[in-house]
Design a protein around this motif. Structure first.
Motif, mmCIF file in Angstrom:
data_model
loop_
_atom_site.group_PDB
_atom_site.id
_atom_site.type_symbol
_atom_site.label_atom_id
_atom_site.label_comp_id
_atom_site.label_asym_id
_atom_site.label_seq_id
_atom_site.Cartn_x
_atom_site.Cartn_y
_atom_site.Cartn_z
ATOM 1 N N LEU A 1 0.847 -1.187 0.000
ATOM 2 C CA LEU A 1 0.000 0.000 0.000
ATOM 3 C C LEU A 1 0.886 1.242 0.000
ATOM 4 N N PRO A 2 0.388 2.352 -0.547
ATOM 5 C CA PRO A 2 1.184 3.582 -0.481
ATOM 6 C C PRO A 2 1.330 4.037 0.966
ATOM 7 N N ALA A 3 2.527 4.462 1.315
ATOM 8 C CA ALA A 3 2.771 4.904 2.684
ATOM 9 C C ALA A 3 2.204 6.299 2.903
ATOM 10 N N SER A 4 1.631 6.515 4.086
ATOM 11 C CA SER A 4 1.144 7.835 4.505
ATOM 12 C C SER A 4 0.162 8.421 3.493
ATOM 13 N N ALA A 5 -0.774 7.591 3.052
ATOM 14 C CA ALA A 5 -1.709 7.995 2.000
ATOM 15 C C ALA A 5 -3.100 8.255 2.570
ATOM 16 N N VAL A 6 -3.747 9.292 2.052
ATOM 17 C CA VAL A 6 -5.163 9.554 2.295
ATOM 18 C C VAL A 6 -5.919 9.121 1.047
ATOM 19 N N LEU A 7 -6.879 8.212 1.219
ATOM 20 C CA LEU A 7 -7.664 7.701 0.100
ATOM 21 C C LEU A 7 -9.130 8.055 0.320
ATOM 22 N N HIS A 8 -9.702 8.802 -0.602
ATOM 23 C CA HIS A 8 -11.115 9.150 -0.485
ATOM 24 C C HIS A 8 -11.965 7.965 -0.939
ATOM 25 N N ALA A 9 -12.962 7.644 -0.129
ATOM 26 C CA ALA A 9 -13.817 6.486 -0.390
ATOM 27 C C ALA A 9 -15.201 6.978 -0.782
ATOM 28 N N ALA A 10 -15.502 6.886 -2.068
ATOM 29 C CA ALA A 10 -16.799 7.354 -2.578
ATOM 30 C C ALA A 10 -17.040 6.720 -3.927
ATOM 31 N N HIS A 11 -18.306 6.683 -4.328
ATOM 32 C CA HIS A 11 -18.588 6.322 -5.715
ATOM 33 C C HIS A 11 -18.037 7.450 -6.594
ATOM 34 N N PRO A 12 -17.436 7.124 -7.734
ATOM 35 C CA PRO A 12 -16.825 8.176 -8.556
ATOM 36 C C PRO A 12 -17.792 9.268 -8.998
ATOM 37 N N ARG A 13 -19.087 8.946 -9.119
ATOM 38 C CA ARG A 13 -20.047 9.951 -9.577
ATOM 39 C C ARG A 13 -20.680 10.649 -8.379
ATOM 40 N N PRO A 14 -20.417 11.950 -8.187
ATOM 41 C CA PRO A 14 -21.092 12.667 -7.102
ATOM 42 C C PRO A 14 -22.602 12.664 -7.321
ATOM 43 N N VAL A 15 -23.340 12.830 -6.230
ATOM 44 C CA VAL A 15 -24.798 12.834 -6.285
ATOM 45 C C VAL A 15 -25.287 14.263 -6.062
ATOM 46 N N VAL A 16 -26.138 14.731 -6.950
ATOM 47 C CA VAL A 16 -26.737 16.059 -6.793
ATOM 48 C C VAL A 16 -27.785 15.980 -5.679
ATOM 49 N N VAL A 17 -27.788 16.966 -4.788
ATOM 50 C CA VAL A 17 -28.701 16.943 -3.638
ATOM 51 C C VAL A 17 -30.143 16.773 -4.079
ATOM 52 N N ARG A 18 -30.542 17.429 -5.169
ATOM 53 C CA ARG A 18 -31.930 17.303 -5.631
ATOM 54 C C ARG A 18 -32.251 15.848 -5.978
ATOM 55 N N ASP A 19 -31.297 15.148 -6.583
ATOM 56 C CA ASP A 19 -31.515 13.738 -6.911
ATOM 57 C C ASP A 19 -31.543 12.883 -5.646
#
Length: 332
Positions: free
Chosen positions: A222-240
């Motif tokens: 694993l990369p050392a000292s890494a921050v990995l964002h955990a999310a589906h690649p497609r953001p969700v619009v609040v209205r949706d």
């Protein structure tokens, strides 16, 4: 390796998991138990009992993150620590004891016994109010006691060479924070905040467990000292997001619009500052680039929010009955 640092090379064969009885931890343990690499699991438990199905297939050890002496030996023989435990509280002393001090105590024990990799579940809430639009390394501006204590714990993990996973909003069976809060918001303030245009990073608890299990069992380093964002690649619009919740849970859609600046006035007089702060996040972009995590795990993100929420909507309807309108009886 200098004393106190973690080695981050090699694969995992024995994984110590904290927070195994929580919303995310419960799902992560099941994913690890079913993983093709068949890692041996050791679950660090404080007060709650683990389900029988987990207790039968994983070793259970007792200890408390706030009592370093109780952690002595819990990492012995483990290759990996998956640190999922945290506390959400308004009390600074408790937040610091568990999220900051507890993480440091576990890191110290992991370093003492030669753990090769340490993966910590954090939160993108540590970045503060935003807007955040995919920038690689936002500055930490935590707005709550909990987020401040978790950021301090994260920094200790990164300084030791570990990895920090940061989801933003997590939903699915077992969720007692996100969708319940949105249902209360829709009921109390049935209006679109900033037109419902904000984009948010979301991930289902099932997907989060899936990528977490893949990450900690990855044979390659694993990369050392890494921050990995955990999310589906497609953001969700609040209205949706809100439209799907209303449709599946039988709530009326919001109508009209309110600006973030007018939230306190619309809520009636001097509103609770914490409530206004929580609502304001749904009027500002908070989305984060998760491509590195998906690349490291070699997994496909799969369906997005609409499909996942439709699948877990029956769970929400059952567990949020007190917050939802009563079903309309059939005519006649």
């Amino acid at each position: 390796m200098r004393s106190g640092e973690l080695r981050v090379d090699g694969g995992a064969s024995t994984v110590l998991v904290t927070g195994a009885t929580g919303f995310i931890g419960h799902q992560a343990v099941h994913r690890l138990l079913a993983h093709e690499s068949r890692p041996r699991l050791r679950l660090l438990v404080h007060e709650r009992d683990v389900p029988d199905c987990c207790a039968a297939t994983a070793a259970v050890v007792r200890g408390s993150l706030t009592d370093p002496a109780s952690l002595r030996g819990v990492c012995r023989g483990a290759d990996t620590v998956l640190h999922l435990a945290s506390v959400i509280t308004h009390d600074p002393a408790t937040a610091h004891a568990v999220n900051t001090g507890g993480t440091r105590a576990l890191l110290a024990e992991a370093g003492r016994t030669g753990v090769r990799r340490f993966v910590r579940l954090g939160t993108a809430a540590v970045y503060g109010p935003g807007p955040h639009r995919g920038e690689p390394a936002p500055s930490g501006r935590p707005l709550s006691v909990t987020s401040a204590s978790r950021l301090a714990g994260d920094r200790s993990v990164l300084a030791a060479g570990g990895v920090v996973l940061r989801p933003y909003l997590v939903y699915g069976a077992g969720d007692v924070w996100l969708v319940p809060a949105l249902v209360r918001m829709i009921t109390r303030l049935p209006q679109w905040i900033e037109g419902g245009r904000a984009r948010l990073s979301l991930i289902s608890v099932d997907d989060l467990a899936r990528v977490t299990a893949a990450l900690v069992t990855r044979p390659a380093p694993l990369p050392a000292s890494a921050v990995l964002h955990a999310a589906h690649p497609r953001p969700v619009v609040v209205r949706d997001l809100v439209t799907a919740i209303c449709r599946h849970l039988g709530l009326p859609l919001p109508h009209g619009d309110v600006s973030r600046a007018d939230l306190e006035e619309r809520l009636g007089g001097p509103a609770d500052a914490a409530l206004v702060q929580r609502l304001a996040q749904f009027g500002t972009d908070h989305w984060f680039d998760s491509s590195e995590l998906w690349s490291l795990t070699g997994l496909e993100p799969g369906p997005g929010f609409a499909e996942h929420f439709a699948a877990c909507a029956p769970w929400y309807r059952e567990h949020l009955r007190d917050l939802l309108p009563a079903p309309t009886p059939p005519a006649g």
